[in-house]
Motif scaffolding. Structure first.
Motif, PDB file in Angstrom:
ATOM      1  N   GLN A 176       0.814  -1.212   0.000  1.00  0.00           N
ATOM      2  CA  GLN A 176       0.000   0.000   0.000  1.00  0.00           C
ATOM      3  C   GLN A 176       0.849   1.264   0.000  1.00  0.00           C
ATOM      4  OE1 GLN A 176      -2.889   0.388   3.118  1.00  0.00           O
ATOM      5  NE2 GLN A 176      -3.101  -1.827   3.311  1.00  0.00           N
ATOM      6  N   ASP A 204      -2.176 -10.628   2.285  1.00  0.00           N
ATOM      7  CA  ASP A 204      -1.502  -9.711   3.205  1.00  0.00           C
ATOM      8  C   ASP A 204      -1.389  -8.339   2.555  1.00  0.00           C
ATOM      9  OD1 ASP A 204      -0.323  -9.043   5.599  1.00  0.00           O
ATOM     10  OD2 ASP A 204       1.038 -10.770   5.575  1.00  0.00           O
ATOM     11  N   SER A 205      -1.456  -7.314   3.376  1.00  0.00           N
ATOM     12  CA  SER A 205      -1.387  -5.960   2.838  1.00  0.00           C
ATOM     13  C   SER A 205      -0.703  -5.056   3.844  1.00  0.00           C
ATOM     14  CB  SER A 205      -2.820  -5.478   2.564  1.00  0.00           C
ATOM     15  OG  SER A 205      -2.811  -4.161   2.091  1.00  0.00           O
ATOM     16  N   GLN A 206       0.388  -4.418   3.440  1.00  0.00           N
ATOM     17  CA  GLN A 206       1.140  -3.548   4.345  1.00  0.00           C
ATOM     18  C   GLN A 206       1.534  -2.278   3.608  1.00  0.00           C
ATOM     19  OE1 GLN A 206       2.261  -3.469   7.469  1.00  0.00           O
ATOM     20  NE2 GLN A 206       1.279  -5.360   8.137  1.00  0.00           N
ATOM     21  N   GLN A 217      11.614  -3.640   1.961  1.00  0.00           N
ATOM     22  CA  GLN A 217      11.606  -4.214   3.303  1.00  0.00           C
ATOM     23  C   GLN A 217      10.323  -4.990   3.591  1.00  0.00           C
ATOM     24  OE1 GLN A 217      12.457  -1.418   6.401  1.00  0.00           O
ATOM     25  NE2 GLN A 217      12.922  -3.023   7.872  1.00  0.00           N
ATOM     26  N   VAL A 218       9.184  -4.427   3.185  1.00  0.00           N
ATOM     27  CA  VAL A 218       7.921  -5.113   3.432  1.00  0.00           C
ATOM     28  C   VAL A 218       7.868  -6.409   2.627  1.00  0.00           C
ATOM     29  CG1 VAL A 218       5.431  -4.967   3.161  1.00  0.00           C
ATOM     30  CG2 VAL A 218       6.702  -3.004   4.005  1.00  0.00           C
ATOM     31  N   GLY A 221       9.649  -9.174   4.277  1.00  0.00           N
ATOM     32  CA  GLY A 221       8.818  -9.744   5.336  1.00  0.00           C
ATOM     33  C   GLY A 221       7.772 -10.689   4.777  1.00  0.00           C
ATOM     34  N   PHE A 222       7.126 -10.266   3.692  1.00  0.00           N
ATOM     35  CA  PHE A 222       6.104 -11.115   3.061  1.00  0.00           C
ATOM     36  C   PHE A 222       6.700 -12.443   2.621  1.00  0.00           C
ATOM     37  CE2 PHE A 222       3.286  -7.358   1.515  1.00  0.00           C
ATOM     38  CZ  PHE A 222       2.669  -7.339   2.751  1.00  0.00           C
ATOM     39  N   SER A 225       7.102 -14.671   5.466  1.00  0.00           N
ATOM     40  CA  SER A 225       5.938 -15.130   6.214  1.00  0.00           C
ATOM     41  C   SER A 225       4.903 -15.835   5.347  1.00  0.00           C
ATOM     42  CB  SER A 225       5.306 -13.964   6.981  1.00  0.00           C
ATOM     43  OG  SER A 225       5.011 -12.915   6.117  1.00  0.00           O
ATOM     44  N   HIS A 226       5.087 -15.865   4.020  1.00  0.00           N
ATOM     45  CA  HIS A 226       4.167 -16.627   3.172  1.00  0.00           C
ATOM     46  C   HIS A 226       4.978 -17.516   2.238  1.00  0.00           C
ATOM     47  CE1 HIS A 226       0.713 -14.226   4.416  1.00  0.00           C
ATOM     48  NE2 HIS A 226       1.500 -13.180   4.328  1.00  0.00           N
TER      49      HIS A 226
ATOM     50  N   SER B 290      10.041  -4.092  12.873  1.00  0.00           N
ATOM     51  CA  SER B 290       9.497  -3.926  11.526  1.00  0.00           C
ATOM     52  C   SER B 290       9.129  -5.278  10.929  1.00  0.00           C
ATOM     53  CB  SER B 290      10.505  -3.254  10.598  1.00  0.00           C
ATOM     54  OG  SER B 290      10.925  -2.041  11.145  1.00  0.00           O
ATOM     55  N   LEU B 291       9.990  -6.275  11.145  1.00  0.00           N
ATOM     56  CA  LEU B 291       9.707  -7.606  10.612  1.00  0.00           C
ATOM     57  C   LEU B 291       8.477  -8.189  11.294  1.00  0.00           C
ATOM     58  CD1 LEU B 291      10.801  -9.982   8.807  1.00  0.00           C
ATOM     59  CD2 LEU B 291      11.718 -10.909  10.917  1.00  0.00           C
ATOM     60  N   VAL B 293       5.950  -6.681  12.551  1.00  0.00           N
ATOM     61  CA  VAL B 293       4.729  -6.053  12.041  1.00  0.00           C
ATOM     62  C   VAL B 293       4.275  -6.754  10.767  1.00  0.00           C
ATOM     63  CG1 VAL B 293       3.881  -3.967  10.923  1.00  0.00           C
ATOM     64  CG2 VAL B 293       5.065  -3.811  13.096  1.00  0.00           C
ATOM     65  N   THR B 294       5.228  -7.028   9.870  1.00  0.00           N
ATOM     66  CA  THR B 294       4.872  -7.673   8.616  1.00  0.00           C
ATOM     67  C   THR B 294       4.439  -9.120   8.836  1.00  0.00           C
ATOM     68  OG1 THR B 294       6.676  -6.381   7.724  1.00  0.00           O
ATOM     69  CG2 THR B 294       5.606  -7.906   6.232  1.00  0.00           C
ATOM     70  N   VAL B 295       5.207  -9.839   9.657  1.00  0.00           N
ATOM     71  CA  VAL B 295       4.913 -11.261   9.849  1.00  0.00           C
ATOM     72  C   VAL B 295       3.566 -11.452  10.553  1.00  0.00           C
ATOM     73  CG1 VAL B 295       5.655 -13.358  11.018  1.00  0.00           C
ATOM     74  CG2 VAL B 295       7.320 -11.948   9.840  1.00  0.00           C
ATOM     75  N   GLY B 297       1.190  -9.518  10.393  1.00  0.00           N
ATOM     76  CA  GLY B 297       0.137  -8.965   9.554  1.00  0.00           C
ATOM     77  C   GLY B 297      -0.651  -7.877  10.255  1.00  0.00           C
ATOM     78  N   ILE B 298       0.047  -7.056  11.033  1.00  0.00           N
ATOM     79  CA  ILE B 298      -0.620  -5.960  11.732  1.00  0.00           C
ATOM     80  C   ILE B 298      -1.027  -4.894  10.726  1.00  0.00           C
ATOM     81  CG2 ILE B 298      -0.217  -4.068  13.363  1.00  0.00           C
ATOM     82  CD1 ILE B 298       1.542  -6.139  14.868  1.00  0.00           C
ATOM     83  N   SER B 299      -2.250  -4.436  10.818  1.00  0.00           N
ATOM     84  CA  SER B 299      -2.760  -3.481   9.847  1.00  0.00           C
ATOM     85  C   SER B 299      -1.938  -2.192   9.867  1.00  0.00           C
ATOM     86  CB  SER B 299      -4.218  -3.171  10.161  1.00  0.00           C
ATOM     87  OG  SER B 299      -4.529  -1.876   9.728  1.00  0.00           O
TER      88      SER B 299
END
Lengths: 330, 340
Positions: A176, A204-206, A217-218, A221-222, A225-226, B290-291, B293-295, B297-299
């Protein structure tokens, strides 16, 4: 007691000075605007830009400066608000004081414009919004809003995904834009609308804050985690480009193992599209200068203009990008 | 047991472990490291690499804070370093050559060093309060970076330069090797020589240390110059990470993250005693956050709130006064129970 008189004297001096300064300002500016009005029929236009935060914005600024030239009958005063609303309000006030014929600006944020727009209206200066809208209860405060339809952009991106992968179960992650900004809210909404009812799921949406570093960076993480991300939808090219780096670092091929869809179509994005690292880009056209010139002329001539002017956005696949790339202006 | 419990890094380490645990609960295999294309790959490696710029900046910040100072200009220095380096590469005839990349690095670091000397001069020689002295560069610096990049986001392709952030050496990310290497060198330098003690002396009482023969002006000047140099290095890694110099966003608010890392690490903003290992833990907490938050899945809408809550929790747990108060409460309850 003594202190009080001092204070009062001080305030008095200050206010006299301020009044003198104000009258000096208005005096000089009114004579200036009188010159503009009687000398020729050039239109004095004051434009306040958001800032210079992205390649898109730079292209937008250049187009406006190249279009609103003296040859085309304009006298452009341009200012950069450096992404601060107070700078923008200050710029607008000074344009009103100078007595320009038309005010134009891209609002940094959506709200808080009523007062300054009312001042413009009282001074009989028409206002044109570009790129971003304002949130106001009184529509008569501005003449027209020229810009892309962000919901539509998101929807076109989603539609392409839905058309190409409609029978598959697709795991999508979304990068986003800046939280709370109009393009981020609208593009998300449009995308979701377009993929509703299919097997495509946004897992997932960040926010990546519209920047490359954020996108990278995001995305890292994705990827951690997926397991099996099929597609990335990024709200602008820069975040998509960051995601490409993260995907390559994870040993996967962007554009093949993980598909990428973005919005904007700036040069670097188009290059990545032509190179096969991005799969589809919906353009967000920054070339608003011509529309702005036309609307400004009409408004000054007293003709009616449309309240909402939607700029034509193109969209590109990889093959189309290769063809379009040599002629791109930005 | 109480020794471990009372150690000043106990609570920060607990926080770090909790964050990692939260990630592991959501994704059991997240802390696994695999070998991919001949280098290590996995979330811990990402954390090491992503923490590199913040570690460099925080390292400089710790030393500055130890002398009772503060450096707000580090974020702007990060932006300037990236802008100078990438503009240098973009304007050269052979952007992809190793020589160009080295030239860019030297020019950028040189300029940052000069900026640091400017800060040091204002604070040490002219006695301007550090927060104001460095505020000058903090505000003006981004403008300078914008001037250098012409308000555009400068992007270049230079494989040798991008190695700084994306490359691997002996299976480890180059960025992490640089940052942790520099950290070790500085740590050894200040802790194995008298330098660290002299810095603390200046921070605890500048006048007394001067009278005792410590060259406090030179020391203060040096830490500001060093801090800017380290920030410049961080800026190079930051720019190499995406190969784009974004004058507006590169290193934005990194000064606050760095100050936070220093404080979480147990160094007082009042100067004096400093704790480099604490700063390292602080940096790792912020990067891991930061990681997480992503893992998890915090809005994005509540991300800042989540981060704030973690930070408040860590700092509260570290507060000796709060712990004494809680201990006092327990004591009183036990007393009441005994008397009842």
């Amino acid at each position: 007691m003594k202190r009080k008189t001092f204070l009062r004297a001080g305030i008095a001096t200050l206010s006299v000075a301020a009044m003198a300064a104000m009258s000096a300002c208005s005096g000089s500016s009114s004579s200036e605007s009188a010159d503009d009005g009687s000398g020729s029929d050039t239109i004095a236009i004051g434009f306040s830009q958001v800032g210079a935060e992205s390649g898109w914005r730079a292209a937008n600024t250049k187009d406006i400066q190249d279009t609103l030239t003296e040859e085309n009958g304009f006298k452009l005063s341009f200012s950069d608000a450096q992404q601060k609303q107070e700078n923008q309000i200050q710029a607008l006030r000074s344009y009103i004081a100078q007595g320009v014929d038309v005010l134009a600006f891209s609002p940094v944020v959506e709200t808080g414009w009523d007062a300054v727009l009312q001042e413009a209206k009282n001074a009989n200066i028409p206002v044109i919004l570009t790129d971003r809208a304002v949130d106001t209860t009184d529509d008569s405060l501005y003449e027209s809003f020229i810009g892309s339809d962000f919901v539509e952009e998101g929807q076109r991106a989603g539609q392409w995904v839905a058309d190409n992968f409609k029978d598959e179960e697709l795991k999508v992650v979304e990068l986003q834009g800046t939280t709370g900004s109009a393009p981020a809210i609208d593009r998300k909404e449009g995308f979701e609308k377009a993929i509703a009812g299919t097997d495509i799921k946004v897992v997932d949406s960040q926010t990546g804050d519209f920047t490359r570093a954020g996108g990278k960076q995001v995305m890292e993480g994705f990827l951690n985690s997926h397991d099996d991300i099929d597609l990335v939808f990024a709200h602008n090219d820069d975040m998509g480009l960051g995601a490409i780096e993260a995907i390559e670092a994870a040993g996967k091929k962007p554009g093949e193992d993980i598909k990428i869809v973005t919005i904007d179509a700036v040069k670097d994005g188009m290059q990545a599209l032509a190179d096969g690292k991005i799969n589809y880009i919906v353009e967000c056209n920054p070339l608003l200068g011509e529309d702005l010139a036309e609307v400004a002329k009409k408004v000054v001539a007293g003709e009616s203009v449309e309240k909402r002017i939607v700029v034509e956005d193109a969209a590109f696949t990889q093959e189309e990008a290769e063809k379009a790339l040599p002629d791109r202006k930005y | 047991m109480t020794l471990i419990y009372k150690h000043r890094l106990f609570w920060p380490l607990v926080a770090l472990a909790a964050l990692l645990l939260a990630c592991t609960i959501k994704r059991p295999d997240i802390l696994g490291i695999t070998v991919l294309d001949g280098h290590l790959f996995g979330a811990p490696i990402d954390i090491l690499r992503n923490s590199a710029p913040l570690l460099l900046v925080s390292l400089g910040m710790t030393l500055v804070i130890a002398t009772r100072g503060i450096d707000l200009s580090v974020g702007a220095t990060v932006a300037i370093a990236g802008a100078v380096a990438l503009t240098f590469i973009a304007s050269s005839d052979h952007p992809a050559s190793v020589g160009t990349a080295l030239g860019a690095i030297i020019v950028a670091l040189g300029l940052c060093f000069i900026l640091g000397c400017f800060n040091g001069m204002l604070v040490a020689n002219f006695g301007i309060q550090p927060i104001i002295a460095t505020l000058i560069l903090m505000t003006a610096g981004r403008g300078v970076a914008m001037l250098i990049t012409n308000g555009q986001i400068t992007t270049v392709a230079s494989a040798p330069f991008s190695t700084l952030a994306s490359g691997f050496l002996l299976g480890l990310p180059v960025a992490a090797i640089i940052a942790y290497g520099v950290y070790l060198v500085v740590a050894l330098l200040v802790r194995r020589t008298a330098l660290g003690m002299l810095l603390e002396a200046v921070g605890i009482n500048p006048e007394a240390s001067r009278l005792a023969g410590v060259k406090s002006k030179t020391l203060v000047f040096t830490v500001y110059a060093l801090c800017a140099l380290l920030s410049g290095l961080a800026g190079l890694i930051f720019a190499a990470n995406t190969m784009a110099a974004d004058a507006n966003n590169a290193g934005l608010f990194i000064e606050l993250d760095a100050i936070l890392a220093v404080v979480i690490g147990g160094t007082s903003l009042a100067g004096g005693k400093f704790n480099l290992s604490g700063t390292l833990v602080g940096v790792l907490i912020i990067t891991t956050l930061s990681l997480t938050v992503t893992v998890l899945g915090i809005s994005p809408l509540v991300t800042s709130l989540f981060k704030a809550i973690v930070v408040i929790a860590v700092t509260l747990m570290m507060s000796t006064r709060l712990r004494t108060m809680l201990a006092g409460l327990r004591e009183r309850r036990r007393f009441q129970e005994a008397s009842a």
